[in-house]
Design an enzyme around this catalytic site. Structure first.
Site, PDB file in Angstrom:
ATOM      1  CE  LYS A 235      35.306 118.222 -71.264  1.00 44.88           C
ATOM      2  NZ  LYS A 235      34.946 119.437 -70.248  1.00 44.88           N
TER       3      LYS A 235
ATOM      4  CG  HIS B  22      37.432 115.116 -71.892  1.00 42.56           C
ATOM      5  ND1 HIS B  22      36.869 116.196 -70.705  1.00 42.56           N
ATOM      6  CD2 HIS B  22      38.449 114.931 -71.848  1.00 42.56           C
ATOM      7  CE1 HIS B  22      37.881 115.684 -69.785  1.00 42.56           C
ATOM      8  NE2 HIS B  22      38.955 115.449 -70.888  1.00 42.56           N
TER       9      HIS B  22
ATOM     10  CG  HIS C 249      35.307 123.348 -68.667  1.00 40.91           C
ATOM     11  ND1 HIS C 249      37.440 123.307 -68.931  1.00 40.91           N
ATOM     12  CD2 HIS C 249      36.371 121.769 -67.584  1.00 40.91           C
ATOM     13  CE1 HIS C 249      38.045 122.617 -67.960  1.00 40.91           C
ATOM     14  NE2 HIS C 249      37.126 121.479 -67.742  1.00 40.91           N
TER      15      HIS C 249
ATOM     16  CB  CYS D 298      34.800 116.640 -68.176  1.00 41.11           C
ATOM     17  SG  CYS D 298      35.100 118.451 -67.389  1.00 41.11           S
TER      18      CYS D 298
ATOM     19  CE  LYS E 189      36.046 119.313 -63.024  1.00 39.51           C
ATOM     20  NZ  LYS E 189      36.348 120.406 -64.898  1.00 39.51           N
TER      21      LYS E 189
ATOM     22  CG  ASP F  70      32.595 121.153 -68.852  1.00 37.71           C
ATOM     23  OD1 ASP F  70      32.463 120.864 -67.726  1.00 37.71           O
ATOM     24  OD2 ASP F  70      33.166 120.926 -70.218  1.00 37.71           O
ATOM     25  CG  ASP F  71      33.535 122.277 -65.047  1.00 38.50           C
ATOM     26  OD1 ASP F  71      33.624 121.137 -64.828  1.00 38.50           O
ATOM     27  OD2 ASP F  71      34.468 122.724 -64.504  1.00 38.50           O
TER      28      ASP F  71
END
Length: 487
Positions: free
Chosen positions: A133, A135, A221, A79, A299, A41-42
């Site tokens: 995650k 989401h 993240h 995301c 991002k 993530d990220d």
């Protein structure tokens, strides 16, 4: 019968042996492979050791070096849209979910009529598990992972939470196993929890059944949290400005988790018939220490730094390895590509993804020649790709410079001279998007063609969903935890 060895028989034997050797790797792959799909993530383009040596990622370095690095792999700029693309094979702008991310109290999900990758894999006999995650919406039970193709789910419903307490939006606890909050996990770092859950699945799974694990780490993240020893042991040399030292520690913890999983895979013999997919869900947020250097942007932007992602494949049985693939890949392509590897027979209809397995495994040109970065009616911007050219409409977003360079490089700022309407970049010659070439006379026909393509895609776009926020969702109404059932 007596066989007489002759020149012709010798040649025939050599030919037969050659055919057998050529077929052997394919015959090993006739048993559907286990698949582990890992999403960081990220994670920024330069948040790995092979692009910034100050980062500590020995396990990712090794897997990438032994595998096939995907040097032109793309996702959405945030995301939720990326995860939707991975699991449905459909561009988010066609589903009305292109505008940033889902927020906890919203009555929203990936449309329930869209089939997901684990559902296709279950149809061909796979055990399917999700860790990490989600989401992608959860206000009703039929929106949750175990109703959308996964046998089990251990993870978080929302986009962020405290890594140790697992408290997120509205002071709600956000860590569940299937349908039940895991209160006992309070105090344990989520990267460790998700790694251990994955290892537990591997140790208890009957390997005669093909296995699919979708491991969507919370890391790296925000919030910037990590046990201090990762920073002091692996990142003490990193410049602390702009949070990069703490970010490095989070990446090191992520890398350790993937290394621990890899060792269990080797110990238990999974590697003989396994495909590992690794990707980030978008570019890194530069204000929290991530680096997309030398790519432009961050991002949430349509610059390359927001959408071009670190990605590779690793398989001892299915791929030659120790190579790279430069063909275009978009997040929507993972669904049909992995479904093909798993042996699905039914055509996957009404998706945007392309099966790229033959191109990647045989190292030939990709059939993907174009894709949509995004079409966003709220942000009022868009971008598309055709071969090596990228067309943007209006401003791709901020921050729009070049940030957090590796040691020895100098940070650059945007000149901010872009036009308000269309810009064109030749990414073969200018991968860092420094020069708008839209006004070059030789590009007139190309510009007209790409603008027409973009307008066609815009006509296919669904208006961004504007969901209601539901007061009944408050965790205080549900014993302090986020849970479905309130809409």
């Amino acid at each position: 019968m007596v066989l007489v060895w002759t020149e012709s028989r010798s040649n025939a034997a050599i030919l037969l042996a050659t055919i057998i050797l050529a077929v052997l790797p394919q015959s090993r792959a006739t048993s559907p492979p286990h698949i582990i799909f890992i999403v960081a993530d990220d994670l920024g383009w330069a948040d790995v050791g092979w692009r910034d040596p100050s980062m500590y990622t020995p396990n990712l370095d090794r897997l990438r070096a032994e595998g096939v690095e995907l040097t032109n792999s793309y996702a959405q700029p945030s995301c939720t849209p990326s995860r939707a693309a991975f699991l449905t094979g459909i561009y988010p702008f066609r589903m009305g979910i292109e505008d940033s991310v889902f927020v906890a109290p919203e009555n929203i999900s990936v449309p329930l009529d869209k089939k997901m990758l684990p559902q296709s894999l279950k149809e061909v006999g796979y055990a399917t598990h999700m860790v990490g995650k989600w989401h992608l919406g959860f206000c009703r039970w039929d929106m949750t992972p175990t109703r959308r193709g996964f046998d089990t789910f251990y993870g978080m419903y929302n986009g962020y939470a405290d890594y140790f307490s697992h408290i997120g939006h509205k002071n709600g606890y956000d860590l569940v196993f299937n349908d039940t909050p895991v209160w006992s996990a309070n105090g344990t770092y989520s990267t460790h929890l998700f790694t251990q859950r994955t290892i537990d699945i591997l140790r208890t799974h009957d390997q005669s059944q093909p296995l699919f694990i979708y491991l969507a780490y919370q890391a790296v993240h925000s919030p910037l949290q990590v046990p201090e020893h990762y920073v002091s042991n692996f990142c003490s040399h990193v410049d602390a400005r702009n949070h990069r030292k703490k970010h490095c520690g989070m990446v090191a913890a992520l890398d350790e988790g993937i290394g621990n999983i890899t060792r269990v895979l080797e110990e238990l013999g999974y590697m003989d018939n396994l495909l590992i997919v690794f990707t980030s869900d978008n570019g890194g947020p530069v204000h929290t220490g991530s680096s997309n250097w030398p790519l432009r942007g961050s991002k949430l932007t349509l610059w390359e730094g927001g959408t071009k992602v670190t990605s590779f494949l690793h398989s001892k049985s299915l791929l030659r390895g120790k190579t790279s693939f430069s063909g275009l890949i978009h997040g929507v392509d993972w669904y049909p590509t992995l479904a093909r590897i798993a042996g699905t027979k039914k055509p996957i209809r009404q998706i945007d993804g392309i099966d790229l397995w033959d191109s990647i495994s045989n190292e030939v040109d990709s059939p993907r020649q174009e894709f949509v970065y995004d079409i966003n009616d709220i942000q009022q911007n868009a971008a598309i790709r055709f071969q090596n050219y990228k067309l943007t409409w209006k401003k791709p977003g901020r921050p729009d410079g070049w940030y957090n360079p590796p040691p020895g490089e100098q940070e650059l700022e945007s000149t901010d001279r872009l036009q308000e309407n269309y810009q064109l970049f030749d990414l073969d010659k200018d991968p860092c998007e420094k020069n708008d070439v839209s006004d070059i006379k030789s590009h007139e026909v190309l510009m007209r063609t790409m603008i027409a393509k973009l307008k066609k895609y815009k006509r296919q776009a669904m208006a961004s969903l504007q969901p209601d926020k539901v007061d009944e969702s408050e965790p205080a109404n549900w014993n302090g935890a986020w849970t479905p059932g309130w809409c």
